[in-house]
Scaffold this motif. Sequence first.
Motif, PDB file in Angstrom:
ATOM      1  N   LYS A 277       0.828  -1.207   0.000  1.00  0.00           N
ATOM      2  CA  LYS A 277       0.000   0.000   0.000  1.00  0.00           C
ATOM      3  C   LYS A 277       0.865   1.260   0.000  1.00  0.00           C
ATOM      4  O   LYS A 277       0.515   2.275  -0.614  1.00  0.00           O
ATOM      5  CB  LYS A 277      -0.924  -0.007   1.219  1.00  0.00           C
ATOM      6  N   ALA A 278       1.995   1.184   0.683  1.00  0.00           N
ATOM      7  CA  ALA A 278       2.902   2.330   0.734  1.00  0.00           C
ATOM      8  C   ALA A 278       3.758   2.435  -0.519  1.00  0.00           C
ATOM      9  O   ALA A 278       4.299   3.505  -0.826  1.00  0.00           O
ATOM     10  CB  ALA A 278       3.802   2.231   1.968  1.00  0.00           C
ATOM     11  N   ASN A 279       3.866   1.304  -1.235  1.00  0.00           N
ATOM     12  CA  ASN A 279       4.706   1.247  -2.437  1.00  0.00           C
ATOM     13  C   ASN A 279       3.941   0.546  -3.560  1.00  0.00           C
ATOM     14  O   ASN A 279       4.291  -0.571  -3.970  1.00  0.00           O
ATOM     15  CB  ASN A 279       6.011   0.495  -2.147  1.00  0.00           C
ATOM     16  N   PRO A 280       2.873   1.137  -4.073  1.00  0.00           N
ATOM     17  CA  PRO A 280       2.015   0.472  -5.059  1.00  0.00           C
ATOM     18  C   PRO A 280       2.736   0.056  -6.338  1.00  0.00           C
ATOM     19  O   PRO A 280       2.307  -0.879  -7.014  1.00  0.00           O
ATOM     20  CB  PRO A 280       0.927   1.517  -5.344  1.00  0.00           C
ATOM     21  N   ALA A 281       3.836   0.702  -6.659  1.00  0.00           N
ATOM     22  CA  ALA A 281       4.594   0.319  -7.849  1.00  0.00           C
ATOM     23  C   ALA A 281       5.283  -1.032  -7.660  1.00  0.00           C
ATOM     24  O   ALA A 281       5.753  -1.636  -8.632  1.00  0.00           O
ATOM     25  CB  ALA A 281       5.629   1.392  -8.177  1.00  0.00           C
ATOM     26  N   GLN A 282       5.335  -1.510  -6.404  1.00  0.00           N
ATOM     27  CA  GLN A 282       5.983  -2.788  -6.097  1.00  0.00           C
ATOM     28  C   GLN A 282       4.968  -3.911  -5.865  1.00  0.00           C
ATOM     29  O   GLN A 282       5.266  -4.900  -5.198  1.00  0.00           O
ATOM     30  CB  GLN A 282       6.857  -2.630  -4.858  1.00  0.00           C
ATOM     31  N   ALA A 283       3.775  -3.777  -6.425  1.00  0.00           N
ATOM     32  CA  ALA A 283       2.704  -4.741  -6.174  1.00  0.00           C
ATOM     33  C   ALA A 283       2.756  -5.961  -7.087  1.00  0.00           C
ATOM     34  O   ALA A 283       1.865  -6.806  -7.041  1.00  0.00           O
ATOM     35  CB  ALA A 283       1.344  -4.059  -6.316  1.00  0.00           C
ATOM     36  N   GLY A 284       3.788  -6.078  -7.900  1.00  0.00           N
ATOM     37  CA  GLY A 284       3.881  -7.219  -8.810  1.00  0.00           C
ATOM     38  C   GLY A 284       4.255  -8.500  -8.096  1.00  0.00           C
ATOM     39  O   GLY A 284       5.045  -8.503  -7.154  1.00  0.00           O
ATOM     40  N   TYR A 285       3.669  -9.594  -8.538  1.00  0.00           N
ATOM     41  CA  TYR A 285       4.059 -10.917  -8.030  1.00  0.00           C
ATOM     42  C   TYR A 285       4.152 -11.891  -9.201  1.00  0.00           C
ATOM     43  O   TYR A 285       3.347 -11.861 -10.127  1.00  0.00           O
ATOM     44  CB  TYR A 285       3.079 -11.438  -6.975  1.00  0.00           C
ATOM     45  N   ALA A 286       5.148 -12.736  -9.156  1.00  0.00           N
ATOM     46  CA  ALA A 286       5.388 -13.712 -10.213  1.00  0.00           C
ATOM     47  C   ALA A 286       4.633 -15.001  -9.939  1.00  0.00           C
ATOM     48  O   ALA A 286       4.295 -15.304  -8.788  1.00  0.00           O
ATOM     49  CB  ALA A 286       6.885 -13.999 -10.314  1.00  0.00           C
ATOM     50  N   THR A 287       4.364 -15.750 -10.998  1.00  0.00           N
ATOM     51  CA  THR A 287       3.860 -17.121 -10.890  1.00  0.00           C
ATOM     52  C   THR A 287       4.503 -17.944 -12.000  1.00  0.00           C
ATOM     53  O   THR A 287       5.080 -17.381 -12.941  1.00  0.00           O
ATOM     54  CB  THR A 287       2.328 -17.213 -11.045  1.00  0.00           C
ATOM     55  N   PRO A 288       4.393 -19.274 -11.921  1.00  0.00           N
ATOM     56  CA  PRO A 288       4.936 -20.112 -13.002  1.00  0.00           C
ATOM     57  C   PRO A 288       4.155 -19.999 -14.310  1.00  0.00           C
ATOM     58  O   PRO A 288       4.550 -20.586 -15.311  1.00  0.00           O
ATOM     59  CB  PRO A 288       4.832 -21.532 -12.432  1.00  0.00           C
ATOM     60  N   GLY A 289       3.029 -19.268 -14.312  1.00  0.00           N
ATOM     61  CA  GLY A 289       2.275 -19.109 -15.543  1.00  0.00           C
ATOM     62  C   GLY A 289       0.830 -18.742 -15.285  1.00  0.00           C
ATOM     63  O   GLY A 289       0.276 -19.006 -14.208  1.00  0.00           O
ATOM     64  N   ALA A 290       0.209 -18.107 -16.256  1.00  0.00           N
ATOM     65  CA  ALA A 290      -1.196 -17.735 -16.139  1.00  0.00           C
ATOM     66  C   ALA A 290      -2.077 -18.972 -16.129  1.00  0.00           C
ATOM     67  O   ALA A 290      -1.846 -19.924 -16.877  1.00  0.00           O
ATOM     68  CB  ALA A 290      -1.593 -16.823 -17.303  1.00  0.00           C
ATOM     69  N   GLY A 291      -3.082 -18.971 -15.266  1.00  0.00           N
ATOM     70  CA  GLY A 291      -4.008 -20.088 -15.195  1.00  0.00           C
ATOM     71  C   GLY A 291      -3.529 -21.258 -14.370  1.00  0.00           C
ATOM     72  O   GLY A 291      -4.201 -22.288 -14.299  1.00  0.00           O
ATOM     73  N   THR A 292      -2.382 -21.119 -13.697  1.00  0.00           N
ATOM     74  CA  THR A 292      -1.868 -22.171 -12.820  1.00  0.00           C
ATOM     75  C   THR A 292      -2.457 -21.996 -11.423  1.00  0.00           C
ATOM     76  O   THR A 292      -2.932 -20.912 -11.069  1.00  0.00           O
ATOM     77  CB  THR A 292      -0.339 -22.113 -12.729  1.00  0.00           C
TER      78      THR A 292
END
Length: 327
Positions: free
Chosen positions: A150-165
Motif C-alpha cells: 500500500k505504501a509502495n504500489p509500484a511494487q505490487a507485482g508478483y510472479a507465478t509459473p504461468g497464467a491459469g496455474t
Amino acid sequence: MDLDRRQFLLATGGTLAAGALPGLAQAQNLETARIVVGFPPGGTTDAVARRMADKLRGNYAKVVLVDNKPGAGGRIGVDELRRNPPDGSTLLLTPASIITLYPHIFTKLPYTTDDVSPVSTACIISFAFGVGPAVPASVKNLKDYFAWVKANPAQAGYATPGAGTPPHFLGMLLSKESGVELNHVPYRGSAPGIQDLVGGQIPAMSSPIGDYLPHLASGKLRVLATSGPKRSRFTPDVPTYAEQGFPALQIQEWYGFFLPGKASPEAVTRAADAIRAAVAQPDVAEAFSQLGFEASAITPADMAKAVKAESAAWGPLVKRVGFTPEA
C-alpha cells in the motif's frame, strides 16, 4: 478446495503407501513402458517421473522410459496419452490441475476426463507466497507485506509459473480477499521466476513451496505464507494463509499417474500396485522431500473421486476471481 477432501487424500495416501502389495511380484512385466511428462526435462514433474521410473523398472516393465512432451502448459502430454493403446505401456504423470482445472479455463481442449483413467497419486504439494531482496527485511508476514505494498504500489507485482496455474489463482484470490491490488506477472515456469525473485527484479512470487527451499537458509528468499491446511514441515515457522485470516486460500495439488481412458481394470490395478510399491520406498519419499513434496499413493477408485471433487471445486473458484477462460 474442500478441506475434507484434502485431508481424505492425505490420510488415504499415508495408509495405502505403506500397505502390502500381494500379487505384484507374480504379475508378468511389460517389455517396455514409458511415462509421458507434459513438461521439459529438469522441472519438478520430470524429476518425480524419473525417480518413479527408476523404481518401476524391473517391477512394472523391463524398460521404463520418461518421454517429455512439453508444451501448452502440460496439455500436449495428455493429448499424447490418449493417442496410445490402453495396454498399460504408456502412463502419464501430471499435476492434477491439467485434468481438473484446465477444463474451466480453456474453452477448447483436445481431451476430456473420459480420455484418462486415474491410477494413483505419487505426491502432494503445497504452495507458498514468498518475497525476495526487493522487499525490506522488516516484512515478515502477509500483514506487513500488504502494508508495504500500500505504501509502495509500484511494487505490487508478483510472479507465478504461468497464467491459469494454481499459484496464479492463489495470487488472484489473495488480492481479492485482502482488498489489496496485486499485479500478476506470469513466467514460463518456476525457474525463471525464482531467478528474478532472488535477483530483486520481481518483489514477490506465488509458487510451489519446493521452489523456495534452496534459497531459505541463505536468507535470499523469505516465505510469508503456505497454502496447506496446516503448517508445512518444510517451513514450520511460517503460518498458513488460513492462520493469517485467509481460510479460502487452502489449496494443495497432487501429482498423479493416468492410463488412457479405455484401459482395462486389470491394467489400471496392475499399474496402481506398482506405483504404490514405488512410493512406499523410503528413498523415494526422501527424494520427493527434497523437492518440497509429500509422498502419497491412493487407489484408482479414490483417485477418481479426488478428480471429480477437485474438478467440481475449481469451477466456482475460477468464477469467484473473475478469471476469463482462454481459447
